[in-house]
Design a protein around this motif. Structure first.
Motif, mmCIF file in Angstrom:
data_model
loop_
_atom_site.group_PDB
_atom_site.id
_atom_site.type_symbol
_atom_site.label_atom_id
_atom_site.label_comp_id
_atom_site.label_asym_id
_atom_site.label_seq_id
_atom_site.Cartn_x
_atom_site.Cartn_y
_atom_site.Cartn_z
ATOM 1 N N TYR A 69 -1.693 -1.816 -8.441
ATOM 2 C CA TYR A 69 -1.898 -2.202 -7.752
ATOM 3 C C TYR A 69 -2.704 -3.021 -7.269
ATOM 4 O O TYR A 69 -4.313 -2.485 -7.869
ATOM 5 C CB TYR A 69 -1.906 -1.497 -6.730
ATOM 6 C CG TYR A 69 -1.950 -1.594 -4.753
ATOM 7 C CD1 TYR A 69 -1.598 -2.207 -4.711
ATOM 8 C CD2 TYR A 69 -3.602 -0.280 -4.329
ATOM 9 C CE1 TYR A 69 -1.827 -2.463 -3.376
ATOM 10 C CE2 TYR A 69 -3.873 -0.822 -3.184
ATOM 11 C CZ TYR A 69 -2.458 -1.654 -2.510
ATOM 12 O OH TYR A 69 -3.319 -2.069 -0.809
ATOM 13 N N ALA A 102 2.427 2.297 -3.221
ATOM 14 C CA ALA A 102 1.283 2.420 -3.547
ATOM 15 C C ALA A 102 1.181 4.381 -4.340
ATOM 16 O O ALA A 102 -0.146 4.589 -4.627
ATOM 17 C CB ALA A 102 0.392 1.511 -4.479
ATOM 18 N N ILE A 154 3.629 7.329 -10.865
ATOM 19 C CA ILE A 154 2.612 6.119 -9.952
ATOM 20 C C ILE A 154 1.159 6.184 -10.845
ATOM 21 O O ILE A 154 1.374 4.923 -10.755
ATOM 22 C CB ILE A 154 2.276 6.155 -8.369
ATOM 23 C CG1 ILE A 154 3.300 6.040 -7.140
ATOM 24 C CG2 ILE A 154 1.148 5.355 -7.881
ATOM 25 C CD1 ILE A 154 2.744 6.600 -5.549
ATOM 26 N N LYS A 183 1.099 -0.972 -0.055
ATOM 27 C CA LYS A 183 0.730 0.499 0.036
ATOM 28 C C LYS A 183 1.473 1.413 -0.109
ATOM 29 O O LYS A 183 0.656 1.915 -0.618
ATOM 30 C CB LYS A 183 -0.801 0.039 1.195
ATOM 31 C CG LYS A 183 -2.109 -0.065 0.540
ATOM 32 C CD LYS A 183 -2.980 0.201 2.074
ATOM 33 C CE LYS A 183 -4.551 0.279 1.769
ATOM 34 N NZ LYS A 183 -5.482 0.774 2.728
ATOM 35 N N LEU A 229 -0.348 4.777 -1.019
ATOM 36 C CA LEU A 229 -1.989 5.299 -0.238
ATOM 37 C C LEU A 229 -1.082 5.384 1.165
ATOM 38 O O LEU A 229 -2.231 6.254 1.794
ATOM 39 C CB LEU A 229 -2.471 4.148 -0.496
ATOM 40 C CG LEU A 229 -3.017 3.958 -2.200
ATOM 41 C CD1 LEU A 229 -3.785 2.342 -1.725
ATOM 42 C CD2 LEU A 229 -3.848 5.303 -2.421
#
Lengths: 220, 222
Positions: free
Chosen positions: A83, A53, A77, A50, A55
């Motif tokens: 993802y 990615a 990204i 995560k 986040l």
């Protein structure tokens, strides 16, 4: 696909809320390799994916692509990372094709939809509403959707959950193909992916995870 | 970028009208609440005429509130929001798109059904047009402010009640100016001043919602 030769993570520390989850984590991935994250439940594999990615904010450390820092670079990204979390992000109201088409349009890769459905062996489900699918079929649809993504780096969180033997074969073939084409995959899984050994690098997250007992939280 | 924005809007509109159709339920809720008033306060025509505008506005606020949690809840739970956050479309733009879709699927149908309910409540004929104008100008603010609340409570399992507590006080200006616009319209003063205030509320919420809401969503996705 924009090619990435090396993807490195340096001295990464991640906090969720007040609690440290991973500390001092680092690895180096070169194109054509799959990094298999291993470690028991709760060791921080999903958190790591995560974070990569974008986040979760990074507390400390850096993420480099071909030597250039791409930490928190949303534009990079969006172009280079695909993802797939443990959630499928499918809308039960729509058919399989409508679901995939929406994202393929957003990613600019409509031409790969049918091919990727075929790759996961779910052509026949194309016009079926997602609410009629079994959990394994839904997972295959989510995987097929991620195969459309033009990114070089795939981040897969437990991709094999719920899919059957045949599905696993299809996934392995698709992954090998991506790796052979110079892509990279970082994948958290407890299953044996049927991919050539020389393409897989194991990475034990446990060494870097901050266990609950040692983090100083008393939960009071 | 533009076409992607509209595809997000279209997707949400489709979901709003498909599968159980929250939108039609919201409209039904609006109609039921409004029809409860004559049953509650009695069929006295002059009383109904006097409270009609306020009743319609309050019912519209409540109906709008009822549908707020669906703006982000489902997308958060099924992982769609993660994918949005990763995509090249800025989260701010997605927030506007979802807000717009919410307005088109809830407030707009409410406005369309309002003339019928106005008859039901024996509303003054002169009030109808100002009311429709006021609703057209004011309800986007309801969706926008509601979007902020929805994004703040998205990660809470039972955020519905908290959402109401957060959002209803912020709806007060819309209600006040919405009713004032109609009153001024009937009394012949002209409703322009109140409509401008309503427009100001809507524009202000349009200016802040994307940023606030996107920031709240990023926190929730952590």
């Amino acid at each position: 696909m924009e090619k990435i030769d090396t993807f490195s993570v340096l001295n990464l520390s991640i906090k969720r809320g007040d609690r440290s989850v991973l500390r001092g984590l680092g690895f180096n991935l070169i194109s054509g390799l799959l990094l298999k994250l291993i470690g028991p439940n709760g060791s921080g594999k999903s958190t790591l994916l995560k974070t990569l990615a974008g986040l979760i904010d990074i507390e400390e450390g850096d993420v480099l692509s071909d030597g250039i820092s791409v930490m928190g670079n949303r534009e990079w990204i969006a172009r280079n990372i695909c993802y797939l979390s443990h959630k499928n992000a499918l809308k039960s109201e729509f058919t399989v094709l409508e679901n995939i088409k929406f994202w393929a349009d957003l990613w600019g890769c409509q031409n790969k939809i049918l091919y990727s459905l075929n790759q996961m062996g779910i052509d026949y489900l194309r016009d079926t509403p997602v609410r009629y699918l079994s959990s394994g079929q839904a997972r295959r649809v989510a995987l097929a959707r991620s195969l459309c993504h033009p990114a070089a780096l795939w981040l897969y969180d437990e991709p094999t959950v719920g899919i059957d033997d045949q599905g696993l074969d299809y996934l392995s073939i698709a992954m090998e193909k991506h790796l052979a084409g110079g892509g990279m995959i970082i994948c958290a899984t407890h299953d044996n992916l049927r991919i050539k050994d020389e393409m897989v690098k194991n990475f034990d997250v446990t060494k870097f995870s901050v266990s609950l007992s040692s983090s100083g939280d008393d939960w009071s | 970028m533009n076409t992607h924005f509209w595809s997000v809007v279209k997707r949400d509109i489709k979901i709003g009208w498909q599968g159980g159709s929250t939108s039609s339920m919201v409209v039904a809720f609006f109609i039921i609440v409004v029809t409860l008033f004559p049953l509650g306060v009695g069929p006295e025509q002059s009383v109904l005429a006097r409270i009609a505008v306020g009743v319609i506005w309050v019912a519209a606020l409540l109906a709008c509130l009822l549908s707020l949690d669906r703006i982000f809840q489902a997308d958060y739970e099924d992982g769609t929001l993660d994918q949005y956050a990763l995509s090249r479309l800025p989260l701010e733009l997605i927030v506007i798109g979802k807000s717009l879709a919410h307005w088109l699927t809830t407030s707009l149908p409410l406005i369309l059904i309002t003339p019928v309910l106005a008859v039901l409540l024996n509303m003054n004929d002169a009030a109808l047009l100002p009311l429709i104008y006021a609703m057209l100008i004011g309800t986007p603010a309801l969706s926008l402010i509601g979007t902020i609340g929805a994004s703040l409570t998205v990660s809470l399992k039972r955020g519905g009640v908290l959402l109401s507590l957060l959002i209803l006080p912020l709806y007060v200006p819309v209600l006040i100016f919405g009713v004032m616009a109609v009153d001024a319209g009937i009394s012949g003063i002209g409703s322009n001043a109140s409509l401008l205030f309503l427009a100001a509320v809507t524009l202000f919420s349009f200016a802040i919602t994307p940023w606030v809401s996107a920031a709240a969503l990023r926190l929730a996705l952590d």
